[in-house]
Each structure stands twice: as structure tokens, then as C-alpha cells.
Design an enzyme around this catalytic site. Structure first.
Site, PDB file in Angstrom:
ATOM      1  N   CYS A  99      10.612   3.821   9.778  1.00 61.23           N
ATOM      2  CA  CYS A  99      12.459   4.501   9.596  1.00 61.23           C
ATOM      3  C   CYS A  99      12.774   5.087   8.931  1.00 61.23           C
ATOM      4  O   CYS A  99      13.711   6.100   7.818  1.00 61.23           O
ATOM      5  CB  CYS A  99      13.114   2.935   9.291  1.00 61.23           C
ATOM      6  SG  CYS A  99      13.334   1.401   8.428  1.00 61.23           S
ATOM      7  N   CYS A 130       8.951   3.761   4.232  1.00 65.02           N
ATOM      8  CA  CYS A 130       8.550   3.589   5.979  1.00 65.02           C
ATOM      9  C   CYS A 130       8.210   4.266   6.624  1.00 65.02           C
ATOM     10  O   CYS A 130       9.115   5.026   6.662  1.00 65.02           O
ATOM     11  CB  CYS A 130       9.576   2.171   6.367  1.00 65.02           C
ATOM     12  SG  CYS A 130       9.049   1.535   7.482  1.00 65.02           S
ATOM     13  N   GLU A 187      -5.980  -2.416  -8.590  1.00 67.33           N
ATOM     14  CA  GLU A 187      -6.809  -3.203  -7.234  1.00 67.33           C
ATOM     15  C   GLU A 187      -7.504  -4.581  -7.602  1.00 67.33           C
ATOM     16  O   GLU A 187      -8.127  -5.146  -7.360  1.00 67.33           O
ATOM     17  CB  GLU A 187      -8.166  -2.521  -6.735  1.00 67.33           C
ATOM     18  CG  GLU A 187      -7.651  -1.564  -5.590  1.00 67.33           C
ATOM     19  CD  GLU A 187      -6.709  -1.432  -4.777  1.00 67.33           C
ATOM     20  OE1 GLU A 187      -6.304  -2.584  -4.036  1.00 67.33           O
ATOM     21  OE2 GLU A 187      -6.529  -0.241  -4.330  1.00 67.33           O
ATOM     22  N   MET A 234       0.683  -0.923   0.138  1.00 63.58           N
ATOM     23  CA  MET A 234      -0.028   0.274   0.040  1.00 63.58           C
ATOM     24  C   MET A 234       1.006   1.377  -0.067  1.00 63.58           C
ATOM     25  O   MET A 234       2.139   1.062   0.583  1.00 63.58           O
ATOM     26  CB  MET A 234      -0.310   0.167   1.402  1.00 63.58           C
ATOM     27  CG  MET A 234      -1.951  -1.407   1.173  1.00 63.58           C
ATOM     28  SD  MET A 234      -2.960  -0.662   2.393  1.00 63.58           S
ATOM     29  CE  MET A 234      -4.028   0.540   2.107  1.00 63.58           C
ATOM     30  N   GLN A 259      -5.921  -7.328  -6.834  1.00 62.77           N
ATOM     31  CA  GLN A 259      -6.275  -8.570  -5.937  1.00 62.77           C
ATOM     32  C   GLN A 259      -7.243  -8.219  -5.456  1.00 62.77           C
ATOM     33  O   GLN A 259      -7.685  -9.750  -4.865  1.00 62.77           O
ATOM     34  CB  GLN A 259      -4.996  -7.853  -4.775  1.00 62.77           C
ATOM     35  CG  GLN A 259      -5.188  -6.648  -3.845  1.00 62.77           C
ATOM     36  CD  GLN A 259      -5.650  -5.770  -3.914  1.00 62.77           C
ATOM     37  OE1 GLN A 259      -5.433  -5.593  -4.966  1.00 62.77           O
ATOM     38  NE2 GLN A 259      -6.380  -4.665  -3.123  1.00 62.77           N
ATOM     39  N   GLY A 299       2.513   3.637  -4.735  1.00 60.88           N
ATOM     40  CA  GLY A 299       2.757   4.669  -6.078  1.00 60.88           C
ATOM     41  C   GLY A 299       2.237   3.103  -7.594  1.00 60.88           C
ATOM     42  O   GLY A 299       1.941   4.155  -8.386  1.00 60.88           O
ATOM     43  N   CYS A 332       8.833  -1.216   5.744  1.00 65.97           N
ATOM     44  CA  CYS A 332       9.983  -1.784   5.030  1.00 65.97           C
ATOM     45  C   CYS A 332       9.305  -3.699   5.865  1.00 65.97           C
ATOM     46  O   CYS A 332       9.555  -3.374   7.032  1.00 65.97           O
ATOM     47  CB  CYS A 332      11.474  -1.368   5.662  1.00 65.97           C
ATOM     48  SG  CYS A 332      12.075  -1.918   7.465  1.00 65.97           S
TER      49      CYS A 332
END
Ligand code: ADP
Ligand code: MG
Ligand code: ZN
Length: 190
Positions: A147, A144, A88, A16, A90, A19, A176
């Protein structure tokens, strides 16, 4: 130019916020600039934004038709269409793999974007099959949210015990490999 163009399947995949939709829209806009006739689709389940458009988290969009099944997607393809874009992917039934293959065999360019993994890091059907039959697979990454590294996982941050939870930044964040915690989120007490 050959009388009948050779079709192909392109897959854009990742976590998610990576991009995928932006990249799909970029390819659609370039196809329109090239005077190709494009039809864009999304699953009816994805009702987060406008039902008649594909919209990215960055708020860019293109017109789209919302369909409930791969069969209804195939029925809506016009004889004049050159390019079929699917966001989308999936969330479609497994029949979407054969539909994409048939359309490509008929000479159409099919571009499908979708999540490669669910929120537990498991391959998200039917994306693995779609990636296998594709001529080209593009993996994209998010940032992420812990981090700032290269995110490849979707972390569910609110409890709900189903694989499919259509949502945005209120329900998921990009992580990540190191910051991702693969775990079932216990259902909220009732
Ligand atoms: P996807 O379809 O893969 O979920 P979108 O194309 O809809 O992604 O959105 C990508 C956009 O989301 C980025 O250009 C950026 O504006 C925004 N965004 C929000 N959070 C993040 C994040 N953690 N990493 C990258 N982009 C993010
Ligand atoms: Mg998207
Ligand atoms: Zn991280």
C-alpha cells in the site's frame, strides 16, 4: 576531552529494507570523517554480497570483517579502535550483548544494526536484549510494498520452514501492520 572517553551502545533496528544498513554506513562514514578509528563487522552467515564489505540494498558499502561468533568479533578488536559497527546483529549468538556492553564499558562507541522481528513478527533474539542495554535506539521504517504506507514487518514471500533464511527481495518484502500476514509459509512440495 576526558582521558578515557565514555563509551555507548547505539542500536538501529526495523524491518527489512528499512535502511538499517544505510544508517549504519552513514554513521561509520561520519566517524571516519571525524578521524575515529572504525572496525566494522558482519556475521559470516550473511553472504548475500561481498564477504569483506557491508553492503546496503541501495548498494552503498564499507569494509567489514566477517566473523562467525561474538567471541571472534571481540578477539579482533584492536587496542586503537574507537568505533565498532556491527551489521545484521540478529544473526549473532546471545554473547553479542555482553560483548557490546564490555566494549562500551571500555570506552568504545558501539553501533549495532539488526532486525527487530523475524518473518513471523516475533522479537528476534538477541536484538531485544541489545535494545535494552543500549543508550540509544533508532527505529527505521521501510515502504510497504502493498500500500505504500509505513512498513514495520518483513513478509516472507517464498516457502521455507526455517526462521533464518538469508535473502533479499526475492524472499522478503516490507509490509505495514495492516498488509502484513503473519503466517507460516508451508514448505514447497518435494
Ligand atoms: P536494511 O539494512 O534495513 O535491510 P538497506 O539500508 O540495505 O536496508 O536498504 C535500504 C534501501 O533499500 C532503500 O534506500 C531503498 O533504496 C531500497 N529499498 C528497496 N525496497 C524498499 C522498500 N520497500 N522500502 C524502502 N526501501 C526499499
Ligand atoms: Mg541491512
Ligand atoms: Zn500496507
Amino acid at each position: 576531552m576526558p582521558a578515557r572517553p565514555v563509551g555507548s551502545v547505539e542500536v538501529i533496528t526495523g524491518s527489512m529494507f528499512s535502511g538499517k544498513t544505510e544508517e549504519l554506513i552513514r554513521r561509520v562514514k561520519r566517524a571516519i570523517l571525524a578521524r575515529q578509528r572504525v572496525q566494522a563487522f558482519k556475521p559470516r552467515i550473511d553472504d548475500r554480497y561481498d564477504p569483506h564489505r557491508i553492503v546496503s540494498h541501495g548498494a552503498i558499502s564499507v569494509d567489514a570483517i566477517a566473523v562467525a561468533t561474538s567471541a571472534s568479533l571481540e578477539e579482533r578488536i584492536l587496542d586503537t579502535t574507537d568505533v565498532v559497527a556491527i551489521d545484521e546483529a540478529q544473526f549473532f549468538d546471545r554473547g553479542i550483548v555482553e560483548v557490546c556492553d564490555r566494549l562500551a564499558n571500555r570506552g568504545l562507541r558501539v553501533i549495532a544494526a539488526g532486525l527487530d522481528q523475524d518473518y513471523l513478527g516475533r522479537p528476534f533474539p538477541p536484538m531485544p536484549e541489545l535494545m535494552a542495554i543500549a543508550e540509544q535506539v533508532t527505529k527505521v521504517n521501510a515502504v510497504c510494498s502493498v500500500c505504500g504506507g509505513t512498513a514495520s514487518r518483513s513478509q516472507r514471500i517464498i516457502p521455507k520452514a526455517t526462521t533464518v533464511l538469508v535473502g533479499g527481495s526475492e524472499s522478503y518484502e516490507a509490509r505495514c501492520r495492516g498488509c502484513y500476514e503473519p503466517r507460516e509459509v508451508p514448505p514447497a512440495p518435494t
